[in-house]
Design a protein around this motif. Structure first.
Motif, PDB file in Angstrom:
ATOM      1  N   GLU A  16      31.150  36.356  49.607  1.00 40.52           N
ATOM      2  CA  GLU A  16      31.814  37.590  50.011  1.00 40.52           C
ATOM      3  C   GLU A  16      32.690  38.174  48.914  1.00 40.52           C
ATOM      4  OE1 GLU A  16      33.742  35.833  53.341  1.00 40.52           O
ATOM      5  OE2 GLU A  16      35.626  35.532  52.268  1.00 40.52           O
ATOM      6  N   HIS A  17      32.897  39.485  49.027  1.00 34.78           N
ATOM      7  CA  HIS A  17      33.744  40.238  48.097  1.00 34.78           C
ATOM      8  C   HIS A  17      33.355  39.988  46.642  1.00 34.78           C
ATOM      9  CE1 HIS A  17      36.065  42.164  51.100  1.00 34.78           C
ATOM     10  NE2 HIS A  17      36.657  41.080  51.542  1.00 34.78           N
ATOM     11  N   GLY A  30      41.655  29.153  46.957  1.00 33.94           N
ATOM     12  CA  GLY A  30      41.022  27.858  46.768  1.00 33.94           C
ATOM     13  C   GLY A  30      39.676  27.748  47.458  1.00 33.94           C
ATOM     14  N   GLY A  31      39.503  28.472  48.555  1.00 38.53           N
ATOM     15  CA  GLY A  31      38.267  28.388  49.304  1.00 38.53           C
ATOM     16  C   GLY A  31      37.225  29.413  48.932  1.00 38.53           C
ATOM     17  N   THR A  32      37.567  30.338  48.036  1.00 34.87           N
ATOM     18  CA  THR A  32      36.606  31.404  47.694  1.00 34.87           C
ATOM     19  C   THR A  32      36.369  31.540  46.191  1.00 34.87           C
ATOM     20  OG1 THR A  32      38.357  33.094  47.663  1.00 34.87           O
ATOM     21  CG2 THR A  32      37.190  32.739  49.753  1.00 34.87           C
ATOM     22  N   LYS A  57      40.415  36.753  36.190  1.00 35.97           N
ATOM     23  CA  LYS A  57      39.092  37.111  35.686  1.00 35.97           C
ATOM     24  C   LYS A  57      38.380  35.919  35.035  1.00 35.97           C
ATOM     25  CE  LYS A  57      38.340  41.477  36.702  1.00 35.97           C
ATOM     26  NZ  LYS A  57      37.148  41.892  37.489  1.00 35.97           N
ATOM     27  N   THR A  58      39.083  34.830  34.805  1.00 41.13           N
ATOM     28  CA  THR A  58      38.416  33.629  34.287  1.00 41.13           C
ATOM     29  C   THR A  58      37.775  32.812  35.410  1.00 41.13           C
ATOM     30  OG1 THR A  58      40.364  32.177  34.431  1.00 41.13           O
ATOM     31  CG2 THR A  58      40.112  33.516  32.426  1.00 41.13           C
ATOM     32  N   LEU A  59      38.064  33.163  36.661  1.00 45.32           N
ATOM     33  CA  LEU A  59      37.519  32.440  37.807  1.00 45.32           C
ATOM     34  C   LEU A  59      36.207  33.073  38.261  1.00 45.32           C
ATOM     35  CD1 LEU A  59      40.801  32.087  39.920  1.00 45.32           C
ATOM     36  CD2 LEU A  59      39.937  30.576  38.109  1.00 45.32           C
ATOM     37  N   ARG A  60      35.473  32.342  39.084  1.00 47.50           N
ATOM     38  CA  ARG A  60      34.243  32.861  39.657  1.00 47.50           C
ATOM     39  C   ARG A  60      34.237  32.601  41.165  1.00 47.50           C
ATOM     40  NH1 ARG A  60      34.619  35.016  35.709  1.00 47.50           N
ATOM     41  NH2 ARG A  60      33.105  35.377  34.012  1.00 47.50           N
ATOM     42  N   ALA A  61      33.571  33.488  41.881  1.00 45.43           N
ATOM     43  CA  ALA A  61      33.552  33.434  43.341  1.00 45.43           C
ATOM     44  C   ALA A  61      32.612  32.339  43.837  1.00 45.43           C
ATOM     45  CB  ALA A  61      33.118  34.780  43.912  1.00 45.43           C
ATOM     46  N   THR A  62      32.970  31.753  44.982  1.00 39.76           N
ATOM     47  CA  THR A  62      32.139  30.742  45.645  1.00 39.76           C
ATOM     48  C   THR A  62      32.016  31.075  47.133  1.00 39.76           C
ATOM     49  OG1 THR A  62      34.065  29.318  46.067  1.00 39.76           O
ATOM     50  CG2 THR A  62      32.840  28.932  44.022  1.00 39.76           C
ATOM     51  N   ASP A  86      27.049  30.477  43.834  1.00 36.51           N
ATOM     52  CA  ASP A  86      28.402  30.118  43.396  1.00 36.51           C
ATOM     53  C   ASP A  86      28.502  30.249  41.882  1.00 36.51           C
ATOM     54  OD1 ASP A  86      29.100  29.555  45.990  1.00 36.51           O
ATOM     55  OD2 ASP A  86      29.261  27.381  45.728  1.00 36.51           O
ATOM     56  N   GLY A  87      29.585  30.877  41.441  1.00 37.88           N
ATOM     57  CA  GLY A  87      29.835  30.984  40.014  1.00 37.88           C
ATOM     58  C   GLY A  87      29.200  32.170  39.331  1.00 37.88           C
ATOM     59  N   ARG A  88      28.411  32.956  40.062  1.00 44.71           N
ATOM     60  CA  ARG A  88      27.690  34.060  39.425  1.00 44.71           C
ATOM     61  C   ARG A  88      28.565  35.289  39.205  1.00 44.71           C
ATOM     62  NH1 ARG A  88      22.421  35.477  38.353  1.00 44.71           N
ATOM     63  NH2 ARG A  88      21.765  33.415  39.064  1.00 44.71           N
ATOM     64  N   TRP A  89      29.518  35.543  40.116  1.00 45.00           N
ATOM     65  CA  TRP A  89      30.287  36.785  40.043  1.00 45.00           C
ATOM     66  C   TRP A  89      31.786  36.503  39.932  1.00 45.00           C
ATOM     67  CZ3 TRP A  89      26.310  36.656  43.920  1.00 45.00           C
ATOM     68  CH2 TRP A  89      25.188  37.419  43.582  1.00 45.00           C
ATOM     69  N   GLU A  90      32.469  37.402  39.240  1.00 46.84           N
ATOM     70  CA  GLU A  90      33.922  37.297  39.112  1.00 46.84           C
ATOM     71  C   GLU A  90      34.599  38.028  40.263  1.00 46.84           C
ATOM     72  OE1 GLU A  90      34.839  41.149  36.227  1.00 46.84           O
ATOM     73  OE2 GLU A  90      34.536  39.188  35.286  1.00 46.84           O
ATOM     74  N   ILE A  91      35.925  37.983  40.302  1.00 48.38           N
ATOM     75  CA  ILE A  91      36.711  38.674  41.323  1.00 48.38           C
ATOM     76  C   ILE A  91      36.847  40.138  40.933  1.00 48.38           C
ATOM     77  CG2 ILE A  91      38.964  38.827  42.448  1.00 48.38           C
ATOM     78  CD1 ILE A  91      39.289  35.832  41.932  1.00 48.38           C
ATOM     79  N   PRO A  92      36.392  41.055  41.775  1.00 44.38           N
ATOM     80  CA  PRO A  92      36.524  42.474  41.416  1.00 44.38           C
ATOM     81  C   PRO A  92      37.919  43.006  41.720  1.00 44.38           C
ATOM     82  CG  PRO A  92      35.323  42.261  43.485  1.00 44.38           C
ATOM     83  CD  PRO A  92      35.632  40.864  43.023  1.00 44.38           C
TER      84      PRO A  92
END
Length: 392
Positions: free
Chosen positions: A73-74, A112-114, A151-156, A170-176
């Motif tokens: 999500e997001h 932590g969960g996303t 921006k160094t993190l990735r979404a899960t 998991d890990g494909r997209w960053e936080i917009p």
């Protein structure tokens, strides 16, 4: 959409209200027999003229955090898939701030969960316990990070037990950021040749205001920067805190919606200010009339439309749809999901937590109450359900 989701917990005046419309669906009977409800005969009834929300199909299919039934999500992957699947609106943005004041899109400030933040040793010391709207929460919080750090993190995937297939991404997209969403909205509108709509939510505004990170003003500045602060702008703003929507009503002319959790719950801004009212008070004819003085719609939990009994089966519909329409409000309830645990008991098939139940039967039942749209994690399912409903 927010922490208050029950299925996850187991002055704009007459002119702007008219823009959103209270499109009571066409003649016909309701599945559960609520007197005065109506059945859709045209998915574009009341739409297509004059722009604004009146141009949207009814019932409106809203991609909940994108197409979160299929992608984490997001993320832009989730948002773009929602459009590809036909969503009328994308809920692009549960908005929370960074330490340096940027609005980013996460379900909650605790990430932590996303995200994969727990895998970043450099951020191990950021983990802490905070009180978030009266609930003790331990993890990593967006307000403790700069945008550059986030921006160094990735979404899960947030609920891998129900959606193991989503962990593939998991890990494909960053936080917009929300500013990136606004630019994305313009790009997608040009690319697809039709207006893309978004439905951001202000998360925990009282909590952030006490931290000196007021989110309403930040959102208003961004909307004005991109010329999306007007009554016909393709951006609907929502929040579980009525006073936050009242604040937005003074800052922009966008259509606004008050989110409503369980009947016995209290909005956190009411708790902070000593307002004794509960959601049950807000959904009375008097409460709805007050909401209609500063907002154009409500986003109730589906349980406020049709309550469940102790076995999780649907009972009789309430009068909320009728009462809200009489107040001039539209209803976009939340959230329809395909998986068994999120469906009323009579629509489940087996016990597998990631197996699909009879979601088309559930959609049909909720559409028959006369709701104006619905948030769904599976926009393609919602579109097919709407097609079935309006053509039968």
């Amino acid at each position: 959409m927010g922490t208050q989701d029950s299925d996850e917990r187991a002055g704009g005046g007459t002119g702007r209200r008219a823009l959103l419309g209270a499109a009571v669906l066409g003649a016909g009977g309701a599945v559960l027999g609520l007197p005065g409800t109506a059945r859709a005969t045209d998915a574009r009834r009341g739409g297509g003229h004059g722009g604004g929300v009146k141009s949207l199909p009814v019932p409106t299919v809203i991609g909940h955090r994108g197409a979160s039934g299929y992608r984490p999500e997001h993320t832009f992957g989730s948002y773009e898939l929602a459009l590809d699947l036909g969503a009328d609106i994308v809920e692009a943005g549960d908005l929370v701030p960074t330490r340096d004041g940027h609005l980013v899109c996460r379900h909650e400030p605790e990430i932590g969960g996303t995200t994969d933040v727990a895998d970043h040793r450099e951020f191990a010391d950021r983990r802490r316990t905070k009180s978030l709207d009266g609930v003790s929460v331990t993890g990593w919080f967006t307000e403790d990070f700069t945008l550059a750090e986030l921006k160094t993190l990735r979404a899960t995937e947030r609920i891998p037990a129900n959606r193991p297939h989503n962990t593939l991404y998991d890990g494909r997209w960053e936080i917009p950021t929300f500013e990136e969403v606004l630019r994305w909205q313009n790009e997608q509108t040009r690319r697809r040749g039709k207006q893309v709509w978004i439905y951001p939510e202000l998360k925990h505004p009282t909590y952030f205001r006490k931290l000196g990170l007021g989110t309403e003003e930040r959102l208003a500045r961004l909307l004005r920067k991109y010329g999306k602060h007007r009554k016909n702008s393709p951006v609907i703003i929502q929040s579980f805190e009525p006073t936050s929507i009242q604040r937005m009503n003074k800052l922009v002319d966008n259509p606004l919606a008050v989110l409503l959790s369980g009947a016995n719950s209290r909005p956190w801004d009411f708790v902070e200010t000593g307002d004794p009212r509960t959601t049950a008070d807000l959904v009375t004819p008097e409460g709805l009339k007050e909401i209609a003085s500063y907002a154009q719609g409500i986003g109730p939990t589906l349980d406020l439309i049709i309550p469940k009994d102790s076995a999780g089966r649907l009972t009789e519909p309430t009068t909320l749809v009728r009462d809200a329409h009489r107040a001039g409000l539209i209803l976009h309830p939340y959230t329809m999901r395909n998986e068994n645990p999120f469906l009323p008991a009579e629509f489940r098939k087996g016990d597998d937590p990631d197996a699909y139940g009879d979601v088309f039967g559930a959609f049909r039942t909720y559409f028959a109450t006369g709701i104006d749209g619905v948030f769904t994690d599976n926009p393609d399912t919602g579109l097919l359900a709407r097609e079935d409903f309006v053509n039968n």
